[in-house]
Write an enzyme that holds these catalytic residues in place. Sequence first.
Site, short mmCIF file in Angstrom:
data_model
loop_
_atom_site.label_atom_id
_atom_site.label_comp_id
_atom_site.label_asym_id
_atom_site.label_seq_id
_atom_site.Cartn_x
_atom_site.Cartn_y
_atom_site.Cartn_z
N HIS A 118 -19.91 12.76 -26.44
CA HIS A 118 -19.41 11.46 -26.78
C HIS A 118 -19.62 11.10 -28.24
O HIS A 118 -20.09 10.31 -28.41
CB HIS A 118 -20.14 10.38 -25.95
N SER A 248 -7.93 19.56 -51.39
CA SER A 248 -7.84 17.80 -51.30
C SER A 248 -9.06 18.49 -49.67
O SER A 248 -8.62 19.32 -48.96
CB SER A 248 -6.73 17.48 -50.88
#
Length: 262
Positions: A118, A248
């Site tokens: 999670h 990038s």
Amino acid sequence: MFNWLIGAELGLPISDEAVQQMKSRLTIQDDEFKVAAEEEKRRRHDVMAHVHAFGQVAPAAAGIIHWGATSCYCTDNADLVLLRDGLDILIPKLATVISKLSTFADQYKDLPCLGFTHGQPAQLVTVGKRACLWIQDLLMDLRNLERARDDLRFRGVKGTTGTQASFLQIFDGDHDKVEQLDELVTQKAGFKSAFIISSQTYSRKIDVDVANALGSFGSTCERIGIDIRHLAMLKEVEEPFEKDQIGSSAMVGWLILYRGVI
């Protein structure tokens, strides 16, 4: 065209001149596309435009080029060839990725790293184990794609509504010759079998099966890319950045996967 080359072998009245003219124009010339474009304006039909354009450069065969067939004899059979050939290109490439990822997983099977649940830090795992999660999904994709390819069959020579009635008429009611034509054309197209039942088209369930396998594979690729991007964000993996490189940050995950694994 091999439809009627075989037809000639099976005894249909197709002249040697017609066969030779078709053979000599198997490669479409630029001027034929112009003729086909004009024919399509006139006929309002894409396939028949090319049939008539072919008939102009093979006039002795003009009357038999599309004899007994339907447009879907051309388009649907071609689509099945493209599906098969496309999967034949993709499947070995996927197998190569799995092989290289397996080597990577084995190399780093003992290198510990933090696991997450999670999004929260949890127990330790290893880099190799993480790669195995990707491999497991890719193996499922490989199975699905191979199954989709192996399930493909040719539409074959089925006529306008799939009944083969037009070919039965051409062969003067000889059912065996009609079946031989279907089987031989299927073999020459590189398929082991053809669908026994079809309408004008092959069942679009085939498209769904292939699209599902491709879509599932695409979701695996996305999952791998997102995993790597998250690991890069947490500095658990980093892009190999060279001295004069310009890039990038959005490229980081894919560069790692490309350079490090694939």
